[in-house]
Motif scaffolding. Structure first.
Motif, PDB file in Angstrom:
ATOM      1  N   PHE A 229       0.826  -1.201   0.000  1.00  0.00           N
ATOM      2  CA  PHE A 229       0.000   0.000   0.000  1.00  0.00           C
ATOM      3  C   PHE A 229       0.864   1.257   0.000  1.00  0.00           C
ATOM      4  N   GLN A 230       1.846   1.318   0.875  1.00  0.00           N
ATOM      5  CA  GLN A 230       2.698   2.495   0.954  1.00  0.00           C
ATOM      6  C   GLN A 230       3.490   2.696  -0.328  1.00  0.00           C
ATOM      7  N   HIS A 231       3.957   1.607  -0.928  1.00  0.00           N
ATOM      8  CA  HIS A 231       4.696   1.701  -2.187  1.00  0.00           C
ATOM      9  C   HIS A 231       3.824   2.320  -3.280  1.00  0.00           C
ATOM     10  N   ARG A 232       2.593   1.882  -3.381  1.00  0.00           N
ATOM     11  CA  ARG A 232       1.718   2.392  -4.432  1.00  0.00           C
ATOM     12  C   ARG A 232       1.279   3.833  -4.143  1.00  0.00           C
ATOM     13  N   LEU A 233       1.067   4.144  -2.864  1.00  0.00           N
ATOM     14  CA  LEU A 233       0.677   5.503  -2.513  1.00  0.00           C
ATOM     15  C   LEU A 233       1.792   6.490  -2.862  1.00  0.00           C
ATOM     16  N   LEU A 234       3.032   6.115  -2.582  1.00  0.00           N
ATOM     17  CA  LEU A 234       4.167   7.002  -2.833  1.00  0.00           C
ATOM     18  C   LEU A 234       4.617   6.959  -4.284  1.00  0.00           C
ATOM     19  N   GLY A 235       4.280   5.888  -4.984  1.00  0.00           N
ATOM     20  CA  GLY A 235       4.693   5.755  -6.371  1.00  0.00           C
ATOM     21  C   GLY A 235       3.640   6.243  -7.342  1.00  0.00           C
ATOM     22  N   GLU A 236       2.772   5.363  -7.775  1.00  0.00           N
ATOM     23  CA  GLU A 236       1.812   5.702  -8.828  1.00  0.00           C
ATOM     24  C   GLU A 236       0.837   6.793  -8.388  1.00  0.00           C
ATOM     25  N   HIS A 237       0.400   6.742  -7.099  1.00  0.00           N
ATOM     26  CA  HIS A 237      -0.584   7.740  -6.662  1.00  0.00           C
ATOM     27  C   HIS A 237       0.035   9.127  -6.569  1.00  0.00           C
ATOM     28  N   ALA A 238       1.214   9.239  -5.958  1.00  0.00           N
ATOM     29  CA  ALA A 238       1.869  10.548  -5.845  1.00  0.00           C
ATOM     30  C   ALA A 238       2.168  11.129  -7.217  1.00  0.00           C
ATOM     31  N   ALA A 239       2.574  10.272  -8.153  1.00  0.00           N
ATOM     32  CA  ALA A 239       2.848  10.749  -9.514  1.00  0.00           C
ATOM     33  C   ALA A 239       1.573  11.303 -10.156  1.00  0.00           C
ATOM     34  N   LEU A 240       0.438  10.639  -9.917  1.00  0.00           N
ATOM     35  CA  LEU A 240      -0.834  11.122 -10.449  1.00  0.00           C
ATOM     36  C   LEU A 240      -1.187  12.482  -9.847  1.00  0.00           C
ATOM     37  N   VAL A 241      -1.006  12.618  -8.531  1.00  0.00           N
ATOM     38  CA  VAL A 241      -1.301  13.891  -7.867  1.00  0.00           C
ATOM     39  C   VAL A 241      -0.470  15.011  -8.469  1.00  0.00           C
ATOM     40  N   LEU A 242       0.816  14.768  -8.651  1.00  0.00           N
ATOM     41  CA  LEU A 242       1.715  15.795  -9.186  1.00  0.00           C
ATOM     42  C   LEU A 242       1.375  16.158 -10.623  1.00  0.00           C
ATOM     43  N   ASP A 243       0.780  15.232 -11.339  1.00  0.00           N
ATOM     44  CA  ASP A 243       0.507  15.448 -12.762  1.00  0.00           C
ATOM     45  C   ASP A 243      -0.716  16.337 -12.998  1.00  0.00           C
ATOM     46  N   GLN A 244      -1.488  16.630 -11.941  1.00  0.00           N
ATOM     47  CA  GLN A 244      -2.716  17.396 -12.112  1.00  0.00           C
ATOM     48  C   GLN A 244      -2.434  18.898 -12.087  1.00  0.00           C
ATOM     49  N   PRO A 245      -2.940  19.662 -13.056  1.00  0.00           N
ATOM     50  CA  PRO A 245      -2.750  21.119 -13.048  1.00  0.00           C
ATOM     51  C   PRO A 245      -3.245  21.781 -11.765  1.00  0.00           C
ATOM     52  N   ALA A 246      -4.344  21.275 -11.187  1.00  0.00           N
ATOM     53  CA  ALA A 246      -4.869  21.882  -9.955  1.00  0.00           C
ATOM     54  C   ALA A 246      -3.885  21.754  -8.802  1.00  0.00           C
ATOM     55  N   THR A 247      -3.106  20.684  -8.791  1.00  0.00           N
ATOM     56  CA  THR A 247      -2.082  20.533  -7.755  1.00  0.00           C
ATOM     57  C   THR A 247      -1.035  21.624  -7.899  1.00  0.00           C
ATOM     58  N   ARG A 248      -0.585  21.856  -9.118  1.00  0.00           N
ATOM     59  CA  ARG A 248       0.435  22.890  -9.341  1.00  0.00           C
ATOM     60  C   ARG A 248      -0.110  24.287  -9.033  1.00  0.00           C
ATOM     61  N   ASP A 249      -1.394  24.493  -9.271  1.00  0.00           N
ATOM     62  CA  ASP A 249      -1.974  25.824  -9.077  1.00  0.00           C
ATOM     63  C   ASP A 249      -2.311  26.128  -7.618  1.00  0.00           C
ATOM     64  N   LEU A 250      -2.742  25.122  -6.862  1.00  0.00           N
ATOM     65  CA  LEU A 250      -3.364  25.399  -5.565  1.00  0.00           C
ATOM     66  C   LEU A 250      -2.642  24.802  -4.354  1.00  0.00           C
ATOM     67  N   VAL A 251      -1.938  23.702  -4.524  1.00  0.00           N
ATOM     68  CA  VAL A 251      -1.339  23.012  -3.381  1.00  0.00           C
ATOM     69  C   VAL A 251      -0.008  23.664  -3.023  1.00  0.00           C
ATOM     70  N   ARG A 252       0.111  24.121  -1.769  1.00  0.00           N
ATOM     71  CA  ARG A 252       1.334  24.765  -1.290  1.00  0.00           C
ATOM     72  C   ARG A 252       2.322  23.752  -0.715  1.00  0.00           C
ATOM     73  N   ARG A 253       1.801  22.648  -0.218  1.00  0.00           N
ATOM     74  CA  ARG A 253       2.655  21.608   0.356  1.00  0.00           C
ATOM     75  C   ARG A 253       1.918  20.287   0.269  1.00  0.00           C
ATOM     76  N   TYR A 254       2.653  19.212  -0.023  1.00  0.00           N
ATOM     77  CA  TYR A 254       2.061  17.883  -0.051  1.00  0.00           C
ATOM     78  C   TYR A 254       3.090  16.917   0.526  1.00  0.00           C
ATOM     79  N   ALA A 255       2.703  16.263   1.617  1.00  0.00           N
ATOM     80  CA  ALA A 255       3.586  15.298   2.265  1.00  0.00           C
ATOM     81  C   ALA A 255       2.817  14.020   2.564  1.00  0.00           C
ATOM     82  N   GLN A 256       3.527  12.915   2.537  1.00  0.00           N
ATOM     83  CA  GLN A 256       2.980  11.632   2.977  1.00  0.00           C
ATOM     84  C   GLN A 256       3.768  11.158   4.187  1.00  0.00           C
ATOM     85  N   LEU A 257       3.054  10.667   5.195  1.00  0.00           N
ATOM     86  CA  LEU A 257       3.647  10.116   6.398  1.00  0.00           C
ATOM     87  C   LEU A 257       3.336   8.623   6.438  1.00  0.00           C
ATOM     88  N   HIS A 258       4.382   7.791   6.334  1.00  0.00           N
ATOM     89  CA  HIS A 258       4.207   6.344   6.241  1.00  0.00           C
ATOM     90  C   HIS A 258       4.501   5.693   7.591  1.00  0.00           C
TER      91      HIS A 258
END
Length: 337
Positions: A229-258
């Motif tokens: 679960f942690q591998h997929r959250l930090l890998g494919e899921h985080a990459a998807l989050v970063l790929d979204q224009p809304a993330t670049r426009d609105l998110v000031r910080r994004y961290a995962q705590l495993h």
């Protein structure tokens, strides 16, 4: 002569200037989730042994029967306000205060993250729509149509960062923390978790003072190991989050705590596999992000990975200790478990 309690908090607060250079090595965080002391029946919210203390120092075992005995606030009408004020203005300075023989210097960062009911949550997400009938009119008898409150499990969490696990033991093992801070927690909180996590910063904060966060608590889906679960959250899921224009426009910080362990026997917190924290410049930005089409893709990806018990909510951030310079990303695609 003034007492310690009366002197200014700023007089005792540890230096806010940076004492640790930016590093790409993940820090260790103890995300300490808390539920507030109140008169909720024990069957509706767990209560730690020894918590919810009376003014005589004893646990109020059935606070719904004896709310007036609670040391923090005996009037249920004032309980939430008193608790919210106490956590920020009294408990926080106690944690930061270095009494003789103690030191909080190993704490690199301590933020209090207070959940706010008016912010979006997984139990009441935006967009918010007017309550109208088939005729397009608002109800003339709103007293009969008040939606029930669906309260998340937690009222907030303490975001406490260290350089390594040994610093946790050296800090919490001091008499001040082991006895007096824990005693204060038992006045203010029903339940306190203290998991040990590895912090991956995916979108670094420019200022460390972002005011609003959306906190997402992840419980893995059945059939997934914690490592997968942690591998997929930090890998494919985080990459998807970063790929979204809304993330670049609105998110000031994004961290995962495993989650990698715990400092205590903790059946509540040990169920949490990871925590995602998205920070924003304002509550409006957070809501714009959550109603965007980009976020729908993120939400679908997340739901495919997590299971029952997961929740998210919005919070206000308060900085208590900060000894970190500007952040750098610590995220990289993890190796296969």
């Amino acid at each position: 002569m003034s007492t310690d309690f009366e002197r200014s908090d700023n007089e005792h607060r540890p230096p806010l200037g940076a004492t640790r250079p930016a590093t790409a090595a993940p820090l260790i965080v103890t995300p300490t989730f808390v539920s507030r002391v109140d008169d909720t029946p024990r069957g509706e919210r767990p209560q730690d042994a020894g918590a919810s203390k009376s003014r005589h120092g004893h646990e109020v075992h059935f606070p719904n029967w004896r709310p007036g005995a609670l040391a923090l606030e005996g009037d249920p009408n004032l309980a939430f306000e008193h608790w919210d004020e106490y956590w920020r203005k009294v408990h926080g300075p106690k944690f930061a205060w270095d009494e003789p023989g103690s030191s909080s210097q190993r704490v690199l960062r301590y933020d209090q993250v207070h959940r706010i009911a008016s912010g979006p949550s997984s139990l009441f997400p935006p967009p918010y729509r007017a309550m109208v009938g088939d005729d397009g009119q608002l109800p003339a008898d709103p007293e009969k149509h008040v939606p029930p409150l669906r309260r998340p499990r937690w009222d907030g969490f303490a975001y406490i960062a260290y350089a390594d696990e040994d610093d946790i033991r050296k800090t919490l093992g001091q008499e001040k923390f082991d006895q007096r801070i824990v005693a204060d927690e038992q006045v203010a909180f029903r339940t306190v978790t203290r998991e040990i996590t590895r912090e991956y910063i995916i979108v670094p904060s420019a200022r460390h003072r972002d005011p609003v966060s959306v906190v997402r608590i992840h419980m893995r889906a059945p059939g997934l190991s914690r490592e997968e679960f942690q591998h997929r959250l930090l890998g494919e899921h985080a990459a998807l989050v970063l790929d979204q224009p809304a993330t670049r426009d609105l998110v000031r910080r994004y961290a995962q705590l495993h989650n990698i362990g715990s400092t205590q026997k903790d059946p509540e917190g040990s169920r949490i596999d990871a925590v995602s924290v998205f920070s924003f410049a304002s509550l409006n930005d957070a809501e714009d992000y959550l109603v965007s089409s980009d976020h729908r893709a993120i939400d679908a990806s997340e739901k495919a990975l997590q299971g029952e018990g997961s929740e998210w909510w919005t919070a206000i951030n308060y900085s208590v200790i900060n000894r970190l310079e500007n952040e750098v990303a610590t995220w990289q695609l993890p190796q296969q478990p």
